[in-house]
Design a protein around this motif. Sequence first.
Motif, short mmCIF file in Angstrom:
data_model
loop_
_atom_site.label_atom_id
_atom_site.label_comp_id
_atom_site.label_asym_id
_atom_site.label_seq_id
_atom_site.Cartn_x
_atom_site.Cartn_y
_atom_site.Cartn_z
N ALA A 134 7.19 0.41 7.91
CA ALA A 134 5.87 -0.21 8.02
C ALA A 134 5.99 -1.71 8.26
O ALA A 134 5.28 -2.28 9.10
N TYR A 135 6.88 -2.36 7.53
CA TYR A 135 7.06 -3.81 7.71
C TYR A 135 7.58 -4.12 9.12
O TYR A 135 7.11 -5.04 9.79
N TRP A 136 8.54 -3.34 9.57
CA TRP A 136 9.15 -3.55 10.89
C TRP A 136 8.10 -3.39 11.99
O TRP A 136 8.01 -4.21 12.90
N LEU A 137 7.31 -2.31 11.91
CA LEU A 137 6.30 -2.06 12.92
C LEU A 137 5.24 -3.15 12.92
O LEU A 137 4.82 -3.63 13.99
N ALA A 138 4.79 -3.56 11.74
CA ALA A 138 3.76 -4.59 11.65
C ALA A 138 4.26 -5.91 12.23
O ALA A 138 3.54 -6.58 13.00
N GLN A 139 5.48 -6.32 11.90
CA GLN A 139 6.02 -7.57 12.42
C GLN A 139 6.17 -7.51 13.94
O GLN A 139 5.84 -8.46 14.65
N ALA A 140 6.69 -6.38 14.43
CA ALA A 140 6.88 -6.25 15.88
C ALA A 140 5.53 -6.25 16.61
O ALA A 140 5.40 -6.84 17.69
N TYR A 141 4.52 -5.61 16.04
CA TYR A 141 3.20 -5.55 16.67
C TYR A 141 2.56 -6.94 16.70
O TYR A 141 1.99 -7.35 17.73
N LEU A 142 2.63 -7.65 15.61
CA LEU A 142 2.06 -9.00 15.56
C LEU A 142 2.72 -9.91 16.59
O LEU A 142 2.05 -10.68 17.29
N GLU A 143 4.04 -9.82 16.68
CA GLU A 143 4.75 -10.69 17.61
C GLU A 143 4.45 -10.32 19.06
O GLU A 143 4.28 -11.19 19.91
N ARG A 144 4.38 -9.03 19.34
CA ARG A 144 4.14 -8.58 20.70
C ARG A 144 2.79 -9.06 21.23
O ARG A 144 2.65 -9.44 22.40
N HIS A 145 1.78 -9.07 20.36
CA HIS A 145 0.42 -9.43 20.79
C HIS A 145 0.05 -10.86 20.40
O HIS A 145 -1.12 -11.25 20.53
N GLY A 146 1.02 -11.65 19.92
CA GLY A 146 0.75 -13.04 19.60
C GLY A 146 -0.26 -13.24 18.50
O GLY A 146 -1.14 -14.10 18.59
N LEU A 147 -0.14 -12.47 17.42
CA LEU A 147 -1.08 -12.53 16.31
C LEU A 147 -0.43 -13.14 15.08
O LEU A 147 0.76 -12.96 14.82
N GLU A 148 -1.25 -13.84 14.32
CA GLU A 148 -0.78 -14.44 13.07
C GLU A 148 -0.89 -13.47 11.91
O GLU A 148 0.00 -13.40 11.06
N LEU A 155 -10.17 -0.55 3.86
CA LEU A 155 -9.36 -0.06 4.97
C LEU A 155 -7.91 0.18 4.54
O LEU A 155 -7.27 1.14 4.94
N LEU A 156 -7.40 -0.73 3.70
CA LEU A 156 -6.05 -0.52 3.17
C LEU A 156 -5.99 0.73 2.31
O LEU A 156 -5.03 1.50 2.37
N ALA A 157 -7.03 0.93 1.51
CA ALA A 157 -7.08 2.14 0.68
C ALA A 157 -7.15 3.39 1.56
O ALA A 157 -6.57 4.42 1.24
N SER A 158 -7.89 3.29 2.68
CA SER A 158 -7.96 4.42 3.59
C SER A 158 -6.60 4.75 4.18
O SER A 158 -6.23 5.92 4.32
N TYR A 159 -5.82 3.71 4.49
CA TYR A 159 -4.48 3.94 5.00
C TYR A 159 -3.62 4.61 3.93
O TYR A 159 -2.85 5.54 4.23
N GLY A 160 -3.72 4.16 2.70
CA GLY A 160 -2.96 4.78 1.63
C GLY A 160 -3.33 6.24 1.42
O GLY A 160 -2.47 7.10 1.22
N MET A 192 0.82 -1.20 0.00
CA MET A 192 0.00 0.00 0.00
C MET A 192 0.86 1.26 0.00
O MET A 192 0.58 2.24 -0.69
N ILE A 193 1.96 1.22 0.77
CA ILE A 193 2.87 2.37 0.77
C ILE A 193 3.50 2.55 -0.61
O ILE A 193 3.66 3.67 -1.10
N LEU A 194 3.85 1.45 -1.26
CA LEU A 194 4.43 1.55 -2.59
C LEU A 194 3.43 2.17 -3.57
O LEU A 194 3.78 3.06 -4.36
N ALA A 195 2.17 1.71 -3.51
CA ALA A 195 1.16 2.26 -4.42
C ALA A 195 0.92 3.74 -4.15
O ALA A 195 0.89 4.56 -5.08
N ALA A 196 0.76 4.10 -2.86
CA ALA A 196 0.55 5.51 -2.54
C ALA A 196 1.77 6.35 -2.89
O ALA A 196 1.66 7.48 -3.36
N GLY A 197 2.95 5.77 -2.66
CA GLY A 197 4.17 6.49 -3.00
C GLY A 197 4.30 6.74 -4.49
O GLY A 197 4.75 7.81 -4.92
#
Length: 291
Positions: free
Chosen positions: A48-62, A70-75, A1-6
């Motif tokens: 974005a990748y770093w934050l997402a991976q760290a957040y998933l691991e911290r909260h035990g999410l797959e 929602l992705l478009a809204s983020y972009g 999404m960042i690549l597309a918006a960028g």
Amino acid sequence: MILAAGLIGVLVSLIGGLVNVGLSDSGAWLRYAAVYWITHLLMAGLGAYWLAQAYLERHGLEGYRLPAGLLASYGLTYLLLGWAIGHVNGLLYMWIYDQVGFHGLRHWLVNLGMWSFGLLGFCLQVLLPLWLLLHLLRDKAEAAVGAVQLSAVRLACCFALALAVAYLQLAGLATRLLSGMNTGYLLEGWDGAINLAQTVVVALVAFFAARSALPEQVRGFRGGRLALAVLITLALWIGGALLCAIALVALMLFGGTGEIFLLLAFGALQLALLWPFSRLGLRWGYKTQAV
């Protein structure tokens, strides 16, 4: 999404630049606009990748099952915040210019302040909206089963790209402080292109060094520990560069000739030192946990 918006931002910037400067100066505009967007997208994508991976691991999410809207809204938020922060940055710069000017030490202080504001703007544009999105939709995420396992290639890519981003930021800051630039992006023109080429070499050396130091599979992303390994490596490398610079100045003062040869030799030495420094940074900071 960042690549597309960028890429949308790249297109808008290029069209606006061609309209403002005209076709006669379009080559110069394309050079510094391209360099700016390459460095920004690299930093944004990695963050974005770093934050997402760290957040998933911290909260035990797959992972998340996010609707496309929602992705478009983020972009869209990413684009709008980027333009707003850029506008505020320009106004702030002009206000500081009118108030204090850029003579002597003021030039350094202003450029350091604007560089810091740029990093703050990056956090507000890229990281904060992503964190809010992950947090608000956490109830729709899937729980992870056991510790996340990552390949050495993926971790080595993150490590190398983080070093590349840090190198680009420091090179851009040094360019602004030493060349007397008061306006413009962190890196621009042919200086920026040369810095990008050097960054590719730095990233390749760091990647293969990290790949050789990591096992095939690693338990957990551990973004904080990986960031610490990057900081240790960067500190060792900067310290080595300062020692090399002192030795280079001494040899030039007392030798008198062969400046080009000395510069090339010390440049090669710096790249060679990045290999053991990367391995030490990972050993001291990351402390690999093999699967």
